[in-house]
Motif scaffolding. Structure first.
Motif, mmCIF file in Angstrom:
data_model
loop_
_atom_site.group_PDB
_atom_site.id
_atom_site.type_symbol
_atom_site.label_atom_id
_atom_site.label_comp_id
_atom_site.label_asym_id
_atom_site.label_seq_id
_atom_site.Cartn_x
_atom_site.Cartn_y
_atom_site.Cartn_z
ATOM 1 N N PHE A 50 0.860 -1.171 0.000
ATOM 2 C CA PHE A 50 0.000 0.000 0.000
ATOM 3 C C PHE A 50 0.902 1.228 0.000
ATOM 4 C CE2 PHE A 50 -2.016 3.447 2.380
ATOM 5 C CZ PHE A 50 -3.159 3.629 1.613
ATOM 6 N N PHE A 51 0.655 2.186 -0.877
ATOM 7 C CA PHE A 51 1.440 3.409 -0.970
ATOM 8 C C PHE A 51 0.500 4.603 -1.036
ATOM 9 C CE2 PHE A 51 5.424 1.363 -1.671
ATOM 10 C CZ PHE A 51 5.107 0.193 -2.335
ATOM 11 N N ARG A 52 0.908 5.692 -0.374
ATOM 12 C CA ARG A 52 0.141 6.933 -0.425
ATOM 13 C C ARG A 52 1.112 8.108 -0.391
ATOM 14 N NH1 ARG A 52 -3.263 8.719 4.511
ATOM 15 N NH2 ARG A 52 -1.471 10.047 4.793
ATOM 16 N N THR A 53 0.929 9.057 -1.273
ATOM 17 C CA THR A 53 1.776 10.244 -1.284
ATOM 18 C C THR A 53 1.104 11.350 -0.491
ATOM 19 O OG1 THR A 53 0.799 10.991 -3.348
ATOM 20 C CG2 THR A 53 2.792 9.666 -3.517
ATOM 21 N N GLY A 54 1.878 12.355 -0.146
ATOM 22 C CA GLY A 54 1.342 13.502 0.581
ATOM 23 C C GLY A 54 1.020 13.207 2.026
ATOM 24 N N ALA A 55 1.810 12.356 2.658
ATOM 25 C CA ALA A 55 1.539 11.959 4.037
ATOM 26 C C ALA A 55 1.866 13.064 5.036
ATOM 27 C CB ALA A 55 2.323 10.702 4.383
ATOM 28 N N VAL A 56 2.837 13.920 4.715
ATOM 29 C CA VAL A 56 3.256 14.999 5.613
ATOM 30 C C VAL A 56 3.008 16.320 4.893
ATOM 31 C CG1 VAL A 56 5.179 15.989 6.918
ATOM 32 C CG2 VAL A 56 5.000 13.512 6.663
ATOM 33 N N ASN A 57 2.130 17.143 5.431
ATOM 34 C CA ASN A 57 1.736 18.387 4.755
ATOM 35 C C ASN A 57 2.860 19.399 4.645
ATOM 36 O OD1 ASN A 57 -0.870 17.449 4.388
ATOM 37 N ND2 ASN A 57 -1.597 18.312 6.304
ATOM 38 N N SER A 58 3.714 19.499 5.644
ATOM 39 C CA SER A 58 4.747 20.524 5.648
ATOM 40 C C SER A 58 5.963 20.164 4.799
ATOM 41 C CB SER A 58 5.187 20.814 7.081
ATOM 42 O OG SER A 58 5.724 19.646 7.669
ATOM 43 N N ALA A 59 6.040 18.955 4.291
ATOM 44 C CA ALA A 59 7.202 18.519 3.511
ATOM 45 C C ALA A 59 7.032 18.893 2.044
ATOM 46 C CB ALA A 59 7.376 17.011 3.643
ATOM 47 N N ALA A 60 8.161 19.016 1.340
ATOM 48 C CA ALA A 60 8.114 19.266 -0.097
ATOM 49 C C ALA A 60 7.593 18.037 -0.834
ATOM 50 C CB ALA A 60 9.500 19.631 -0.607
ATOM 51 N N GLY A 61 7.838 16.873 -0.282
ATOM 52 C CA GLY A 61 7.330 15.618 -0.826
ATOM 53 C C GLY A 61 7.357 14.575 0.261
ATOM 54 N N SER A 62 6.362 13.722 0.297
ATOM 55 C CA SER A 62 6.336 12.685 1.322
ATOM 56 C C SER A 62 5.508 11.511 0.843
ATOM 57 C CB SER A 62 5.761 13.227 2.630
ATOM 58 O OG SER A 62 4.413 13.588 2.444
ATOM 59 N N ALA A 63 5.738 10.369 1.480
ATOM 60 C CA ALA A 63 4.990 9.168 1.134
ATOM 61 C C ALA A 63 4.912 8.258 2.345
ATOM 62 C CB ALA A 63 5.662 8.437 -0.020
ATOM 63 N N TYR A 64 3.817 7.510 2.385
ATOM 64 C CA TYR A 64 3.614 6.484 3.404
ATOM 65 C C TYR A 64 3.518 5.165 2.654
ATOM 66 C CZ TYR A 64 1.126 3.475 6.678
ATOM 67 O OH TYR A 64 0.758 2.427 7.477
ATOM 68 N N ALA A 65 4.198 4.144 3.157
ATOM 69 C CA ALA A 65 4.176 2.852 2.476
ATOM 70 C C ALA A 65 4.062 1.724 3.477
ATOM 71 C CB ALA A 65 5.438 2.679 1.649
ATOM 72 N N GLU A 66 3.286 0.736 3.083
ATOM 73 C CA GLU A 66 3.198 -0.522 3.811
ATOM 74 C C GLU A 66 3.585 -1.619 2.842
ATOM 75 O OE1 GLU A 66 -0.675 -1.221 5.418
ATOM 76 O OE2 GLU A 66 -0.690 0.647 6.559
ATOM 77 N N PHE A 67 4.488 -2.458 3.257
ATOM 78 C CA PHE A 67 4.903 -3.600 2.457
ATOM 79 C C PHE A 67 4.955 -4.795 3.385
ATOM 80 C CE2 PHE A 67 8.036 -6.062 -0.078
ATOM 81 C CZ PHE A 67 7.283 -6.142 -1.227
ATOM 82 N N GLY A 68 3.902 -5.581 3.368
ATOM 83 C CA GLY A 68 3.781 -6.646 4.352
ATOM 84 C C GLY A 68 3.524 -6.021 5.708
ATOM 85 N N ASN A 69 4.335 -6.368 6.687
ATOM 86 C CA ASN A 69 4.201 -5.806 8.027
ATOM 87 C C ASN A 69 5.099 -4.594 8.256
ATOM 88 O OD1 ASN A 69 2.317 -7.721 8.728
ATOM 89 N ND2 ASN A 69 3.847 -9.145 9.503
#
Length: 159
Positions: A50-69
């Protein structure tokens, strides 16, 4: 070739040589395919992702990722003016920091190799970030491992 009066034209067919290619044994045998992994996946099953971009509002770029556990948040800040602006540099600086939450691993203190992971992340990204285009600036990359289920380095390097 010219044919003589009424004879059928002759054609050339190369002689077929039998191919004596030895058959390679299969890489995996049937007994290899039947086992399951420690997390319950079958031999040919991938980890869920599972991947999602824009996880941190104050950052120029950010992402959250889940890969297995494994769960990781990566944030990029910059390019911004370097705190070492007094010294002129033709190329910018890249700072990488990998940290673990206290509850990321089941064994307390297991995620203490932050310095080593930070160095590996820096080496992986320094060829991809064009620091020559940002003189006197700094680009900061922060990776926070929320849960460690294996392969953290590959996950935050690819984000």
């Amino acid at each position: 070739m010219a044919s003589k009066g009424g004879a059928a034209p002759s054609t050339y067919t190369p002689a077929r040589t039998p191919t004596n290619k030895a058959q390679r044994p299969p890489f995996f045998t049937d007994s290899d395919v039947d086992w399951t992994r420690s997390d319950g996946r079958g031999f040919h099953q991938c980890r869920s992702a599972f991947f999602r971009t824009g996880a941190v509002n104050s950052a120029a770029g950010s992402a959250y990722a889940e890969f297995g556990n494994t769960k990781v948040i990566v944030s990029v800040f910059g390019p911004r003016e370097s705190k070492k602006a007094m010294m002129y540099s033709d190329k910018g600086r890249l700072n990488c920091n990998v940290s673990y939450t206290t509850f990321a691993t089941t064994v307390h203190g297991q995620g203490s190799d932050n310095r080593e992971f930070s160095t590996m992340l820096h080496k992986a990204l320094e060829g991809a970030v064009m620091l020559e285009t940002f003189p006197k600036t700094t680009v900061d990359v922060f990776a926070l491992v929320l849960e460690s289920g294996g392969s953290e380095l590959q996950l935050h390097t690819n984000l």
